[in-house]
Write a protein that holds these residues in place. Structure first.
Motif, PDB file in Angstrom:
ATOM      1  N   VAL A  48      -3.787  -1.349  -7.269  1.00  0.00           N
ATOM      2  CA  VAL A  48      -3.774  -2.280  -6.140  1.00  0.00           C
ATOM      3  C   VAL A  48      -4.873  -3.303  -6.387  1.00  0.00           C
ATOM      4  O   VAL A  48      -5.968  -2.956  -6.829  1.00  0.00           O
ATOM      5  CB  VAL A  48      -4.039  -1.516  -4.820  1.00  0.00           C
ATOM      6  CG1 VAL A  48      -4.354  -2.482  -3.690  1.00  0.00           C
ATOM      7  CG2 VAL A  48      -2.830  -0.675  -4.445  1.00  0.00           C
TER       8      VAL A  48
ATOM      9  N   LEU B 269      -3.897   2.648   5.818  1.00  0.00           N
ATOM     10  CA  LEU B 269      -3.525   1.244   5.611  1.00  0.00           C
ATOM     11  C   LEU B 269      -4.694   0.304   5.910  1.00  0.00           C
ATOM     12  O   LEU B 269      -5.443   0.542   6.842  1.00  0.00           O
ATOM     13  CB  LEU B 269      -2.337   0.880   6.509  1.00  0.00           C
ATOM     14  CG  LEU B 269      -1.016   1.563   6.184  1.00  0.00           C
ATOM     15  CD1 LEU B 269       0.019   1.252   7.262  1.00  0.00           C
ATOM     16  CD2 LEU B 269      -0.486   1.150   4.811  1.00  0.00           C
TER      17      LEU B 269
ATOM     18  N   PRO C  56      -4.878  -6.172  -0.332  1.00  0.00           N
ATOM     19  CA  PRO C  56      -3.904  -5.530   0.570  1.00  0.00           C
ATOM     20  C   PRO C  56      -2.435  -5.855   0.296  1.00  0.00           C
ATOM     21  O   PRO C  56      -1.582  -4.997   0.524  1.00  0.00           O
ATOM     22  CB  PRO C  56      -4.349  -6.023   1.950  1.00  0.00           C
ATOM     23  CG  PRO C  56      -5.825  -6.206   1.813  1.00  0.00           C
ATOM     24  CD  PRO C  56      -6.035  -6.728   0.409  1.00  0.00           C
TER      25      PRO C  56
ATOM     26  N   GLN D 160       0.823  -1.209   0.000  1.00  0.00           N
ATOM     27  CA  GLN D 160       0.000   0.000   0.000  1.00  0.00           C
ATOM     28  C   GLN D 160       0.861   1.265   0.000  1.00  0.00           C
ATOM     29  O   GLN D 160       0.519   2.272  -0.611  1.00  0.00           O
ATOM     30  CB  GLN D 160      -0.961  -0.047   1.190  1.00  0.00           C
ATOM     31  CG  GLN D 160      -1.946  -1.218   1.015  1.00  0.00           C
ATOM     32  CD  GLN D 160      -2.729  -1.545   2.260  1.00  0.00           C
ATOM     33  OE1 GLN D 160      -3.502  -0.721   2.734  1.00  0.00           O
ATOM     34  NE2 GLN D 160      -2.532  -2.735   2.800  1.00  0.00           N
TER      35      GLN D 160
END
Ligand code: TMP
Ligand code: ASP
Length: 241
Positions: A77, A240, A80, A56
């Motif tokens: 992305v 995050l 995660p 991230q």
């Protein structure tokens, strides 16, 4: 993952990331693992959450650089700990810019840690763990054909542009960008920024206390490694997951 792209086979497993092919020949998946290595892989440990934090963190930096006009391999992305990138023909050299003296510069040249480097200095290293990533110069790159002269110029130009963008970004978070390493690859005749930008491959110090918040915490056994990375992310405003 965009609906039409599927993750396929493992292509390559590095010290901290595994790379997968996809149903699109021009795209790869980067999986950021918790493995943390130093000294060319001699010291390796699993640090919980590191893969997710780095994935991230890298995404945020790559998007910031793209917004600043730097062409990168980053696409998006996926989850995660994974991101989709453009497949590059990687150039086997590492580009390092240093704003403050630390690490191998201090060891090689006897410079005291923390000395401000004006102008910032630049070094090339050969990407080869077995040889301990030796420092090389532009003549080596030319003689051994690792990159063309134009590519060498582009890598230097982009690496310094990254310095301008990121020095400001980190300073706004009360952090000094001490040094960092970039890797580049070719796509369609262009040189693009590849690999990653995370606290695994740069040095970041608190601007006031000069506390280390990067992989030197691991190299030097200082503890709180991932906590340091998370502190940097918090200061940059990265949420995050
Ligand atoms: P050094 O002080 O060990 O030469 O490293 C300079 C910076 O570049 C530091 O932030 C770590 C990074 N780096 C890597 O991440 N991987 C490498 O293989 C090398 C040579 C440097
Ligand atoms: N990235 C290299 C390794 O993992 C060098 C280092 O970070 O110390 O061994």
């Amino acid at each position: 993952m965009p609906a039409q792209i599927e993750k396929r086979a493992e292509l390559y497993s590095g010290k901290a990331k595994t790379v997968y092919t996809t149903s699109d020949d021009e795209k790869l998946v980067l999986h950021f693992r918790d493995d943390t290595s130093a000294f060319d892989g001699e010291k390796v440990e699993q640090l919980e959450r590191k893969g997710r934090v780095n994935n991230q963190f890298n995404a945020f930096i790559m998007q910031t650089l793209r917004d600043g006009g730097v062409a990168t391999h980053f696409e998006q992305v996926l989850n995660p700990s994974e991101s989709l990138v453009r497949r590059l023909d990687m150039i086997p050299v590492e580009c390092v810019v240093r704003n403050l003296a630390a690490g191998s510069l201090c060891r090689r040249l006897g410079i005291e840690e923390g000395r401000e480097l004006e102008p910032p200095t630049f070094e090339f290293f050969l990407k080869n763990d077995a040889l301990h990533d030796p420092m090389i110069n532009e003549y080596h790159i030319r003689t051994f054909g690792w990159a063309s002269d134009d590519e060498v110029e582009r890598m230097k130009e982009i690496t310094f542009r990254v310095n301008t963008i990121l020095t400001r970004l980190f300073l706004d978070g009360g952090l000094l960008l001490v040094d960092y390493k970039l890797e580049f690859g070719r796509f369609d005749g262009e040189v693009l920024l590849g690999d990653e930008f995370t606290p695994d491959g740069c040095r970041l110090w608190d601007a006031k206390t000069r506390d280390k918040l990067d992989k030197d915490r691991f190299r030097q056994g200082l503890g709180g490694v991932v906590e340091g990375y998370e502190e940097v992310a918090r200061r940059l405003g990265i949420a995050l997951q």
